[in-house]
Design an enzyme around this catalytic site. Structure first.
Site, PDB file in Angstrom:
ATOM      1  N   GLY A   1     -17.090  -0.505 -28.929  1.00 20.41           N
ATOM      2  CA  GLY A   1     -16.045  -1.081 -29.776  1.00 20.41           C
ATOM      3  C   GLY A   1     -16.226  -0.729 -31.235  1.00 20.41           C
ATOM      4  O   GLY A   1     -16.640   0.379 -31.587  1.00 20.41           O
ATOM      5  N   VAL A   2     -15.949  -1.693 -32.076  1.00 22.78           N
ATOM      6  CA  VAL A   2     -15.997  -1.416 -33.516  1.00 22.78           C
ATOM      7  C   VAL A   2     -17.429  -1.124 -33.967  1.00 22.78           C
ATOM      8  O   VAL A   2     -17.659  -0.297 -34.857  1.00 22.78           O
ATOM      9  CB  VAL A   2     -15.360  -2.585 -34.316  1.00 22.78           C
ATOM     10  CG1 VAL A   2     -16.156  -3.871 -34.227  1.00 22.78           C
ATOM     11  CG2 VAL A   2     -15.162  -2.177 -35.765  1.00 22.78           C
ATOM     12  N   ASP A   3     -18.408  -1.773 -33.354  1.00 26.60           N
ATOM     13  CA  ASP A   3     -19.802  -1.528 -33.755  1.00 26.60           C
ATOM     14  C   ASP A   3     -20.205  -0.075 -33.449  1.00 26.60           C
ATOM     15  O   ASP A   3     -20.906   0.557 -34.248  1.00 26.60           O
ATOM     16  CB  ASP A   3     -20.723  -2.508 -33.027  1.00 26.60           C
ATOM     17  CG  ASP A   3     -22.030  -2.737 -33.779  1.00 26.60           C
ATOM     18  OD1 ASP A   3     -22.001  -2.784 -35.023  1.00 26.60           O
ATOM     19  OD2 ASP A   3     -23.073  -2.873 -33.116  1.00 26.60           O
TER      20      ASP A   3
ATOM     21  N   VAL B   1     -14.641  -7.206 -26.513  1.00 27.22           N
ATOM     22  CA  VAL B   1     -15.471  -7.483 -25.335  1.00 27.22           C
ATOM     23  C   VAL B   1     -15.908  -8.955 -25.280  1.00 27.22           C
ATOM     24  O   VAL B   1     -16.052  -9.522 -24.192  1.00 27.22           O
ATOM     25  CB  VAL B   1     -16.708  -6.556 -25.357  1.00 27.22           C
ATOM     26  CG1 VAL B   1     -17.731  -6.948 -24.307  1.00 27.22           C
ATOM     27  CG2 VAL B   1     -16.272  -5.117 -25.147  1.00 27.22           C
ATOM     28  N   TYR B   2     -16.073  -9.594 -26.444  1.00 29.11           N
ATOM     29  CA  TYR B   2     -16.532 -10.989 -26.466  1.00 29.11           C
ATOM     30  C   TYR B   2     -15.441 -11.991 -26.084  1.00 29.11           C
ATOM     31  O   TYR B   2     -15.728 -13.176 -25.925  1.00 29.11           O
ATOM     32  CB  TYR B   2     -17.150 -11.341 -27.828  1.00 29.11           C
ATOM     33  CG  TYR B   2     -18.573 -10.848 -28.018  1.00 29.11           C
ATOM     34  CD1 TYR B   2     -19.177  -9.993 -27.091  1.00 29.11           C
ATOM     35  CD2 TYR B   2     -19.331 -11.240 -29.115  1.00 29.11           C
ATOM     36  CE1 TYR B   2     -20.479  -9.541 -27.265  1.00 29.11           C
ATOM     37  CE2 TYR B   2     -20.639 -10.794 -29.290  1.00 29.11           C
ATOM     38  CZ  TYR B   2     -21.208  -9.942 -28.358  1.00 29.11           C
ATOM     39  OH  TYR B   2     -22.504  -9.502 -28.535  1.00 29.11           O
TER      40      TYR B   2
HETATM   41  P1  ADP Z   1     -16.708  -8.072 -29.965  1.00 30.92           P
HETATM   42  O1  ADP Z   1     -17.856  -7.677 -29.066  1.00 30.92           O
HETATM   43  O2  ADP Z   1     -17.161  -8.916 -31.156  1.00 30.92           O
HETATM   44  O3  ADP Z   1     -15.574  -8.671 -29.210  1.00 30.92           O
HETATM   45  P2  ADP Z   1     -15.419  -5.444 -30.090  1.00 30.92           P
HETATM   46  O4  ADP Z   1     -15.885  -4.269 -30.861  1.00 30.92           O
HETATM   47  O5  ADP Z   1     -15.420  -5.363 -28.608  1.00 30.92           O
HETATM   48  O6  ADP Z   1     -16.271  -6.693 -30.646  1.00 30.92           O
HETATM   49  O7  ADP Z   1     -13.940  -5.811 -30.544  1.00 30.92           O
HETATM   50  C1  ADP Z   1     -13.632  -6.429 -31.763  1.00 30.92           C
HETATM   51  C2  ADP Z   1     -12.307  -5.898 -32.275  1.00 30.92           C
HETATM   52  O8  ADP Z   1     -12.531  -4.618 -32.877  1.00 30.92           O
HETATM   53  C3  ADP Z   1     -11.247  -5.679 -31.211  1.00 30.92           C
HETATM   54  O9  ADP Z   1     -10.043  -6.297 -31.649  1.00 30.92           O
HETATM   55  C4  ADP Z   1     -11.087  -4.150 -31.157  1.00 30.92           C
HETATM   56  O10 ADP Z   1      -9.751  -3.766 -30.884  1.00 30.92           O
HETATM   57  C5  ADP Z   1     -11.445  -3.772 -32.564  1.00 30.92           C
HETATM   58  N1  ADP Z   1     -11.891  -2.387 -32.820  1.00 30.92           N
HETATM   59  C6  ADP Z   1     -12.440  -1.471 -32.006  1.00 30.92           C
HETATM   60  N2  ADP Z   1     -12.704  -0.326 -32.671  1.00 30.92           N
HETATM   61  C7  ADP Z   1     -12.333  -0.535 -33.963  1.00 30.92           C
HETATM   62  C8  ADP Z   1     -12.312   0.259 -35.161  1.00 30.92           C
HETATM   63  N3  ADP Z   1     -12.792   1.506 -35.182  1.00 30.92           N
HETATM   64  N4  ADP Z   1     -11.820  -0.307 -36.307  1.00 30.92           N
HETATM   65  C9  ADP Z   1     -11.356  -1.568 -36.324  1.00 30.92           C
HETATM   66  N5  ADP Z   1     -11.328  -2.363 -35.228  1.00 30.92           N
HETATM   67  C10 ADP Z   1     -11.804  -1.855 -34.073  1.00 30.92           C
END
Ligand code: ADP
Length: 194
Positions: free
Chosen positions: A46-48, A135-136
């Protein structure tokens, strides 16, 4: 089929601004970029994953040295290869349904601590992703209400000047945009830019 992005939606709050944008947070030019980390700070999807790819392997190394971060808290590192930012703030949101009824409190806390850490690091501008909404599994409409209230209060307190909340998908952007319109209707300190 359309690739067009939603136009940003901005509000003045106190002496600061909040802007909702649709896009990729790694393209944001702000002093502090928040990532949605896990409590082990081990990097992830995901974003991380996107933040770690953009920042390069030194970011994971810096995270290893920190050793972890509890749910509801946040820690800062340099931004390394993310050159348009100064700091990455690793915020640990709740895994929805796993916190004995404390999910909302922990999501608010993850946002509040990110803003506090940014301010302590001397950052005046900050970009957030939708912490816990991937994912959370946190329900996004409720997450939007919680996040926006915490951000409103930080802007009113002058903790930071500019907050950008970056939603990856159009559907996510629309939910946050509605929550911001609702907040502006009920809170006169939130003034939508026309
Ligand atoms: P968590 O595990 O905290 O739920 P995720 O990364 O799975 O974190 O998702 C958190 C949000 O980040 C989601 O809404 C997803 O669509 C979004 N996301 C994923 N990739 C990116 C990105 N490159 N920039 C901004 N938001 C993103």
């Amino acid at each position: 089929m359309s690739n067009t992005r939603s136009n940003p939606l901005s509000a003045r709050i106190g002496a600061g601004s909040l802007t909702l944008v649709q896009g990729d947070i790694t393209s944001e030019s702000v002093q502090a970029i928040v990532t949605a980390a896990n409590s082990g700070l081990r990097g992830g999807g995901g974003v991380d994953g996107a933040v770690h790819r953009a920042a390069g392997p030194e970011l994971l190394e810096a995270c290893r040295e920190l050793g972890g971060c509890p749910t509801g808290d946040a820690v800062a590192t340099p931004a390394f290869g993310l050159r348009q930012a100064e700091r990455v703030i690793h915020a640990v949101g709740p895994i929805y349904g796993r916190n004995e009824g404390r999910d909302e409190e922990l999501l608010a806390s993850a946002h509040r601590r990110s803003l506090e850490v940014a301010a302590a690091e001397g950052c005046r501008s900050i970009a957030f992703p939708a912490i816990s909404c991937g994912v959370y599994g946190f329900p996004i409409a409720r997450a939007a209400q919680i996040a926006l209230v915490v951000i409103r209060d930080a802007l009113l307190a002058g903790q930071v000047e500019e907050v950008r909340y970056v939603l990856f998908a159009d559907a996510e952007f629309q939910v946050f945009a509605q929550a911001l319109r609702d907040l502006a209707n009920e809170s006169e300190v939130v003034q939508l830019a026309s």
